[in-house]
Design a protein around this motif. Sequence first.
Motif, PDB file in Angstrom:
ATOM      1  N   UNK A  48     -11.020   4.333  -7.919  1.00 47.39           N
ATOM      2  CA  UNK A  48     -10.039   4.601  -6.864  1.00 47.39           C
ATOM      3  C   UNK A  48      -8.687   4.781  -7.541  1.00 47.39           C
ATOM      4  N   UNK A  49      -7.995   5.857  -7.225  1.00 53.52           N
ATOM      5  CA  UNK A  49      -6.671   6.108  -7.783  1.00 53.52           C
ATOM      6  C   UNK A  49      -5.650   6.198  -6.662  1.00 53.52           C
ATOM      7  N   UNK A  50      -4.508   5.556  -6.878  1.00 55.16           N
ATOM      8  CA  UNK A  50      -3.369   5.730  -5.986  1.00 55.16           C
ATOM      9  C   UNK A  50      -2.383   6.598  -6.749  1.00 55.16           C
ATOM     10  N   UNK A  51      -2.101   7.768  -6.209  1.00 50.70           N
ATOM     11  CA  UNK A  51      -1.185   8.709  -6.849  1.00 50.70           C
ATOM     12  C   UNK A  51      -0.033   8.997  -5.892  1.00 50.70           C
ATOM     13  N   UNK A  52       1.176   8.733  -6.350  1.00 54.88           N
ATOM     14  CA  UNK A  52       2.354   8.883  -5.496  1.00 54.88           C
ATOM     15  C   UNK A  52       3.182  10.063  -5.987  1.00 54.88           C
ATOM     16  N   UNK A  53       3.182  11.119  -5.193  1.00 56.03           N
ATOM     17  CA  UNK A  53       3.971  12.307  -5.500  1.00 56.03           C
ATOM     18  C   UNK A  53       5.436  12.064  -5.128  1.00 56.03           C
ATOM     19  N   UNK A  54       6.331  12.524  -5.963  1.00 56.26           N
ATOM     20  CA  UNK A  54       7.765  12.450  -5.692  1.00 56.26           C
ATOM     21  C   UNK A  54       8.168  11.081  -5.119  1.00 56.26           C
ATOM     22  N   UNK A  55       7.979  10.017  -5.894  1.00 55.11           N
ATOM     23  CA  UNK A  55       8.197   8.666  -5.376  1.00 55.11           C
ATOM     24  C   UNK A  55       9.627   8.376  -4.939  1.00 55.11           C
ATOM     25  N   UNK A  56      10.602   9.059  -5.516  1.00 59.63           N
ATOM     26  CA  UNK A  56      11.991   8.805  -5.122  1.00 59.63           C
ATOM     27  C   UNK A  56      12.211   9.082  -3.635  1.00 59.63           C
TER      28      UNK A  56
ATOM     29  N   UNK B 183      -7.197  -0.891 -12.309  1.00 60.52           N
ATOM     30  CA  UNK B 183      -6.838   0.197 -11.410  1.00 60.52           C
ATOM     31  C   UNK B 183      -5.469   0.714 -11.810  1.00 60.52           C
ATOM     32  N   UNK B 184      -5.215   1.976 -11.478  1.00 62.52           N
ATOM     33  CA  UNK B 184      -3.930   2.583 -11.832  1.00 62.52           C
ATOM     34  C   UNK B 184      -3.270   3.132 -10.569  1.00 62.52           C
ATOM     35  N   UNK B 185      -2.056   2.666 -10.327  1.00 60.72           N
ATOM     36  CA  UNK B 185      -1.184   3.256  -9.316  1.00 60.72           C
ATOM     37  C   UNK B 185      -0.205   4.103 -10.116  1.00 60.72           C
ATOM     38  N   UNK B 186      -0.380   5.413 -10.029  1.00 63.22           N
ATOM     39  CA  UNK B 186       0.461   6.318 -10.815  1.00 63.22           C
ATOM     40  C   UNK B 186       1.497   6.979  -9.916  1.00 63.22           C
ATOM     41  N   UNK B 187       2.567   7.399 -10.560  1.00 60.26           N
ATOM     42  CA  UNK B 187       3.602   8.096  -9.810  1.00 60.26           C
ATOM     43  C   UNK B 187       4.277   9.122 -10.704  1.00 60.26           C
ATOM     44  N   UNK B 188       4.732  10.176 -10.066  1.00 59.83           N
ATOM     45  CA  UNK B 188       5.407  11.260 -10.765  1.00 59.83           C
ATOM     46  C   UNK B 188       5.569  12.433  -9.825  1.00 59.83           C
TER      47      UNK B 188
END
Length: 182
Positions: free
Chosen positions: A136-144, A105-110
């Motif tokens: 299933x993808x976990x994508x985190x927008x603007x993680x900061x 699985x990939x938890x991505x962020x950007x």
Amino acid sequence: MIIIGSVRPGRIGLPVAHWVRDRVEAAGHEVDLVDLVELNLPFMDEPEHPAKRAYTKPHTIAWSARVQQADAVLLVSPEYNHSYSPALKNALDFLMLEWQGKPVGVVSYGGGSGGLRGAAALDAVLTTIGLVRVPVDVAINFPHAHVAEGVFTPDPKHDATLTKMVEALGRYAEALTPLRAL
């Protein structure tokens, strides 16, 4: 196994990975948290192709044993220029047979994409080395925006999606067990 795919100083991947680790452990799973900074693999220094498993370097032998022990892989991956990090690519490329038949699985962020372009770029590599991507993808927008004092605080949707991913990884790991016999 959770792999932190960034080695940049000041990286956001570390607090994101700690959140992921805490949720995976809370679901009752053991976690081997791999920080590529600590792993410190050099750039591809084995003389033989990884498919031969004729490793000569202690760091490769140790990395192989560590990956071999994992039932599933979860990548915490940044998006770099619409792709993924070179450190992550190097860590994946060091091995081949050890990855085969394991769910990933990939938890991505950007920024605005949540790292999804980088996660999509990973797909060809993951498939080639035999990992099986869960849907299933976990994508985190603007993680900061979610980090304060070094701690990542997810949105409820991040928690819910990660829960689904962890459940899928467990189901896939069980179903793929016969394929992992080397």
